[in-house]
Design a protein around this motif. Structure first.
Motif, PDB file in Angstrom:
ATOM      1  N   HIS A  54       0.732  -1.104   0.089  1.00 36.34           N
ATOM      2  CA  HIS A  54       0.132   0.012  -0.005  1.00 36.34           C
ATOM      3  C   HIS A  54       1.021   1.193  -0.069  1.00 36.34           C
ATOM      4  O   HIS A  54       0.675   2.228  -0.670  1.00 36.34           O
ATOM      5  CB  HIS A  54      -0.966   0.027   1.436  1.00 36.34           C
ATOM      6  N   PHE A  55       1.907   1.434   0.697  1.00 36.33           N
ATOM      7  CA  PHE A  55       2.868   2.332   1.016  1.00 36.33           C
ATOM      8  C   PHE A  55       3.545   2.534  -0.400  1.00 36.33           C
ATOM      9  O   PHE A  55       3.707   3.867  -0.853  1.00 36.33           O
ATOM     10  CB  PHE A  55       3.546   1.898   1.891  1.00 36.33           C
ATOM     11  N   LEU A  56       3.994   1.450  -0.791  1.00 36.96           N
ATOM     12  CA  LEU A  56       4.827   1.547  -2.075  1.00 36.96           C
ATOM     13  C   LEU A  56       4.157   1.956  -3.438  1.00 36.96           C
ATOM     14  O   LEU A  56       4.592   2.736  -4.118  1.00 36.96           O
ATOM     15  CB  LEU A  56       5.685   0.255  -2.277  1.00 36.96           C
ATOM     16  N   LYS A  57       2.696   1.676  -3.393  1.00 40.37           N
ATOM     17  CA  LYS A  57       2.039   1.807  -4.613  1.00 40.37           C
ATOM     18  C   LYS A  57       1.622   3.335  -4.629  1.00 40.37           C
ATOM     19  O   LYS A  57       1.723   3.861  -5.607  1.00 40.37           O
ATOM     20  CB  LYS A  57       0.713   0.904  -4.422  1.00 40.37           C
ATOM     21  N   LYS A  58       1.510   3.804  -3.421  1.00 41.29           N
ATOM     22  CA  LYS A  58       1.098   5.301  -3.350  1.00 41.29           C
ATOM     23  C   LYS A  58       2.125   6.041  -3.749  1.00 41.29           C
ATOM     24  O   LYS A  58       1.986   7.023  -4.473  1.00 41.29           O
ATOM     25  CB  LYS A  58       0.597   5.271  -1.709  1.00 41.29           C
ATOM     26  N   MET A  59       3.205   5.661  -3.231  1.00 39.48           N
ATOM     27  CA  MET A  59       4.723   6.525  -3.532  1.00 39.48           C
ATOM     28  C   MET A  59       5.031   6.381  -4.957  1.00 39.48           C
ATOM     29  O   MET A  59       5.203   7.601  -5.569  1.00 39.48           O
ATOM     30  CB  MET A  59       5.655   6.033  -2.704  1.00 39.48           C
ATOM     31  N   LEU A  60       4.808   5.253  -5.623  1.00 38.07           N
ATOM     32  CA  LEU A  60       5.155   5.053  -6.947  1.00 38.07           C
ATOM     33  C   LEU A  60       4.135   5.771  -7.908  1.00 38.07           C
ATOM     34  O   LEU A  60       4.611   6.302  -9.012  1.00 38.07           O
ATOM     35  CB  LEU A  60       5.622   3.705  -7.216  1.00 38.07           C
ATOM     36  N   LEU A  61       2.807   5.576  -7.621  1.00 39.80           N
ATOM     37  CA  LEU A  61       1.863   6.203  -8.440  1.00 39.80           C
ATOM     38  C   LEU A  61       2.043   7.703  -8.467  1.00 39.80           C
ATOM     39  O   LEU A  61       1.715   8.379  -9.446  1.00 39.80           O
ATOM     40  CB  LEU A  61       0.424   5.617  -8.013  1.00 39.80           C
ATOM     41  N   ALA A  62       2.247   8.324  -7.530  1.00 39.34           N
ATOM     42  CA  ALA A  62       2.481   9.893  -7.511  1.00 39.34           C
ATOM     43  C   ALA A  62       3.669  10.232  -8.435  1.00 39.34           C
ATOM     44  O   ALA A  62       3.839  11.418  -8.786  1.00 39.34           O
ATOM     45  CB  ALA A  62       2.850  10.217  -5.953  1.00 39.34           C
ATOM     46  N   ARG A  63       4.495   9.404  -8.906  1.00 33.80           N
ATOM     47  CA  ARG A  63       5.520   9.618  -9.878  1.00 33.80           C
ATOM     48  C   ARG A  63       5.246   9.289 -11.173  1.00 33.80           C
ATOM     49  O   ARG A  63       5.897   9.496 -12.168  1.00 33.80           O
ATOM     50  CB  ARG A  63       6.857   8.991  -9.524  1.00 33.80           C
ATOM     51  N   ARG A  64       3.814   9.067 -11.343  1.00 37.76           N
ATOM     52  CA  ARG A  64       3.203   8.926 -12.828  1.00 37.76           C
ATOM     53  C   ARG A  64       3.812   8.097 -13.432  1.00 37.76           C
ATOM     54  O   ARG A  64       4.311   8.300 -14.986  1.00 37.76           O
ATOM     55  CB  ARG A  64       3.108  10.133 -13.439  1.00 37.76           C
ATOM     56  N   PRO A  65       4.211   6.709 -13.624  1.00 42.77           N
ATOM     57  CA  PRO A  65       4.600   5.894 -14.266  1.00 42.77           C
ATOM     58  C   PRO A  65       3.461   5.432 -15.510  1.00 42.77           C
ATOM     59  O   PRO A  65       2.150   5.952 -15.070  1.00 42.77           O
ATOM     60  CB  PRO A  65       4.647   4.391 -13.441  1.00 42.77           C
ATOM     61  N   ARG A  66       3.710   4.956 -16.428  1.00 47.99           N
ATOM     62  CA  ARG A  66       2.548   4.719 -17.508  1.00 47.99           C
ATOM     63  C   ARG A  66       1.732   3.494 -17.078  1.00 47.99           C
ATOM     64  O   ARG A  66       0.275   3.576 -17.037  1.00 47.99           O
ATOM     65  CB  ARG A  66       2.973   4.062 -18.873  1.00 47.99           C
ATOM     66  N   SER A  67       2.392   2.587 -16.320  1.00 45.31           N
ATOM     67  CA  SER A  67       1.663   1.356 -15.797  1.00 45.31           C
ATOM     68  C   SER A  67       2.401   0.995 -14.473  1.00 45.31           C
ATOM     69  O   SER A  67       3.722   1.181 -14.361  1.00 45.31           O
ATOM     70  CB  SER A  67       1.240   0.358 -16.867  1.00 45.31           C
ATOM     71  N   LEU A  68       1.783   0.472 -13.767  1.00 44.00           N
ATOM     72  CA  LEU A  68       2.510  -0.173 -12.502  1.00 44.00           C
ATOM     73  C   LEU A  68       1.885  -1.415 -12.252  1.00 44.00           C
ATOM     74  O   LEU A  68       0.683  -1.592 -12.005  1.00 44.00           O
ATOM     75  CB  LEU A  68       2.256   0.769 -11.267  1.00 44.00           C
ATOM     76  N   LYS A  69       2.486  -2.743 -12.123  1.00 42.94           N
ATOM     77  CA  LYS A  69       2.074  -4.037 -11.931  1.00 42.94           C
ATOM     78  C   LYS A  69       2.896  -4.522 -10.778  1.00 42.94           C
ATOM     79  O   LYS A  69       4.166  -4.145 -10.575  1.00 42.94           O
ATOM     80  CB  LYS A  69       2.412  -4.827 -13.045  1.00 42.94           C
ATOM     81  N   VAL A  70       2.441  -5.321  -9.920  1.00 45.35           N
ATOM     82  CA  VAL A  70       3.105  -6.041  -8.879  1.00 45.35           C
ATOM     83  C   VAL A  70       3.393  -7.439  -9.049  1.00 45.35           C
ATOM     84  O   VAL A  70       2.455  -8.322  -9.492  1.00 45.35           O
ATOM     85  CB  VAL A  70       2.287  -5.812  -7.632  1.00 45.35           C
ATOM     86  N   CYS A  71       4.470  -7.896  -8.753  1.00 48.94           N
ATOM     87  CA  CYS A  71       4.818  -9.336  -8.852  1.00 48.94           C
ATOM     88  C   CYS A  71       5.680  -9.647  -7.369  1.00 48.94           C
ATOM     89  O   CYS A  71       6.544  -9.395  -7.091  1.00 48.94           O
ATOM     90  CB  CYS A  71       5.847  -9.621 -10.052  1.00 48.94           C
ATOM     91  N   CYS A  72       4.904 -10.890  -6.840  1.00 51.33           N
ATOM     92  CA  CYS A  72       5.228 -11.277  -5.639  1.00 51.33           C
ATOM     93  C   CYS A  72       5.663 -12.829  -5.776  1.00 51.33           C
ATOM     94  O   CYS A  72       5.057 -13.526  -6.571  1.00 51.33           O
ATOM     95  CB  CYS A  72       4.449 -11.047  -4.510  1.00 51.33           C
ATOM     96  N   LEU A  73       6.776 -12.985  -5.168  1.00 52.62           N
ATOM     97  CA  LEU A  73       7.137 -14.661  -5.008  1.00 52.62           C
ATOM     98  C   LEU A  73       6.054 -15.302  -4.209  1.00 52.62           C
ATOM     99  O   LEU A  73       5.402 -16.331  -4.290  1.00 52.62           O
ATOM    100  CB  LEU A  73       8.469 -14.817  -4.499  1.00 52.62           C
ATOM    101  N   LEU A  74       5.724 -14.953  -2.874  1.00 52.71           N
ATOM    102  CA  LEU A  74       4.837 -15.448  -2.201  1.00 52.71           C
ATOM    103  C   LEU A  74       3.707 -14.526  -1.704  1.00 52.71           C
ATOM    104  O   LEU A  74       4.100 -13.387  -1.474  1.00 52.71           O
ATOM    105  CB  LEU A  74       5.549 -15.786  -0.749  1.00 52.71           C
ATOM    106  N   ASP A  75       2.591 -14.836  -1.537  1.00 54.06           N
ATOM    107  CA  ASP A  75       1.431 -14.169  -0.811  1.00 54.06           C
ATOM    108  C   ASP A  75       0.610 -15.151   0.030  1.00 54.06           C
ATOM    109  O   ASP A  75       0.543 -16.337   0.199  1.00 54.06           O
ATOM    110  CB  ASP A  75       0.296 -14.240  -2.194  1.00 54.06           C
ATOM    111  N   LYS A  76       0.414 -14.262   1.238  1.00 52.82           N
ATOM    112  CA  LYS A  76      -0.259 -14.794   2.186  1.00 52.82           C
ATOM    113  C   LYS A  76      -1.580 -14.073   2.426  1.00 52.82           C
ATOM    114  O   LYS A  76      -1.989 -13.384   3.420  1.00 52.82           O
ATOM    115  CB  LYS A  76       0.580 -14.755   3.787  1.00 52.82           C
ATOM    116  N   PRO A  77      -2.458 -14.666   1.791  1.00 53.23           N
ATOM    117  CA  PRO A  77      -3.800 -13.925   1.511  1.00 53.23           C
ATOM    118  C   PRO A  77      -4.593 -13.808   2.949  1.00 53.23           C
ATOM    119  O   PRO A  77      -5.094 -13.040   3.295  1.00 53.23           O
ATOM    120  CB  PRO A  77      -4.641 -14.530   0.638  1.00 53.23           C
ATOM    121  N   SER A  78      -4.281 -14.823   3.718  1.00 56.69           N
ATOM    122  CA  SER A  78      -5.191 -15.004   5.109  1.00 56.69           C
ATOM    123  C   SER A  78      -4.716 -13.848   6.122  1.00 56.69           C
ATOM    124  O   SER A  78      -5.214 -13.659   7.032  1.00 56.69           O
ATOM    125  CB  SER A  78      -5.010 -16.235   5.827  1.00 56.69           C
ATOM    126  N   ARG A  79      -3.453 -13.181   5.817  1.00 57.38           N
ATOM    127  CA  ARG A  79      -2.960 -12.138   6.667  1.00 57.38           C
ATOM    128  C   ARG A  79      -3.177 -10.705   6.229  1.00 57.38           C
ATOM    129  O   ARG A  79      -2.948  -9.817   7.029  1.00 57.38           O
ATOM    130  CB  ARG A  79      -1.532 -12.429   6.859  1.00 57.38           C
TER     131      ARG A  79
END
Ligand code: IMP
Length: 173
Positions: free
Chosen positions: A105-130
């Motif tokens: 959440h913190f990183l997306k907000k910071m990076l979107l403020a720099r106006r990239p054309r697109s921003l995608k996220v890739c993660c190795l591991l996801d813990k959806p229950s947390r």
């Protein structure tokens, strides 16, 4: 006290999945991309993933404050900023784990403020229950249960990053 890591995802399984992710990311970004690795946990994943991409890639890193112990402190701080501008660029953020979602959440907000054309996220591991903030990644290596994992770049108090596989640590009683 030493805690013995218990293997969870083997090195060949990781490599197979990294290849699949790289093919999808390359297919979605035919013009190329800027990959941003989040230090330190993503450095091994980033190195393997970028070497499998078939499109031009620029590589940069960010560092944010990380966990102390085995639970989030609930606060994210930027420790190292990018060296490249990302305005107008297709950006892929490379994370080791999405847990509560606070870091993302913190990183997306910071990076979107720099106006990239697109921003995608890739993660190795996801813990959806947390999850505390309802955010997800566009590319997920493995969804896992609520376990404290180490290896393949991921640490516990700076240890275990060099394991070639992902393991988990038993929480002490
Ligand atoms: P979030 O902000 O709670 O989503 O946490 C993201 C960050 O917490 C990850 O990038 C990791 O650095 C760290 N983290 C979350 N779960 C684990 C774990 O099981 N082992 C080691 N680090 C973790």
């Amino acid at each position: 006290m030493d805690r013995k890591p218990i293997p969870l995802i083997s090195a060949p399984e990781i490599q197979k999945r990294v290849g699949q992710l790289a093919r999808r990311i390359s297919g979605d970004h035919p013009r190329g991309l800027v990959a941003i690795g989040i230090l330190k946990g993503s450095y091994v994943f980033m190195a393997d993933l970028l070497r499998r991409l078939s499109v031009p890639v620029l590589c940069d890193f960010l560092m944010v404050s990380s966990y102390r112990g085995t639970r989030s402190q609930g606060e994210v701080r930027l420790l190292l900023d990018l060296s490249l501008p990302i305005e107008g660029q297709d950006v892929v953020l490379v994370e080791d784990i999405i847990d509560t979602g606070l870091t993302l959440h913190f990183l997306k907000k910071m990076l979107l403020a720099r106006r990239p054309r697109s921003l995608k996220v890739c993660c190795l591991l996801d813990k959806p229950s947390r999850r505390e903030i309802p955010l997800g990644a566009d590319y997920v290596g493995f969804a896992i249960a609520d376990r404290f994992v180490v290896g393949y770049g991921i640490d516990h108090n700076e240890r275990y990053r060099n394991l070639p596989y992902v393991a988990y640590l038993k929480v002490q009683p």
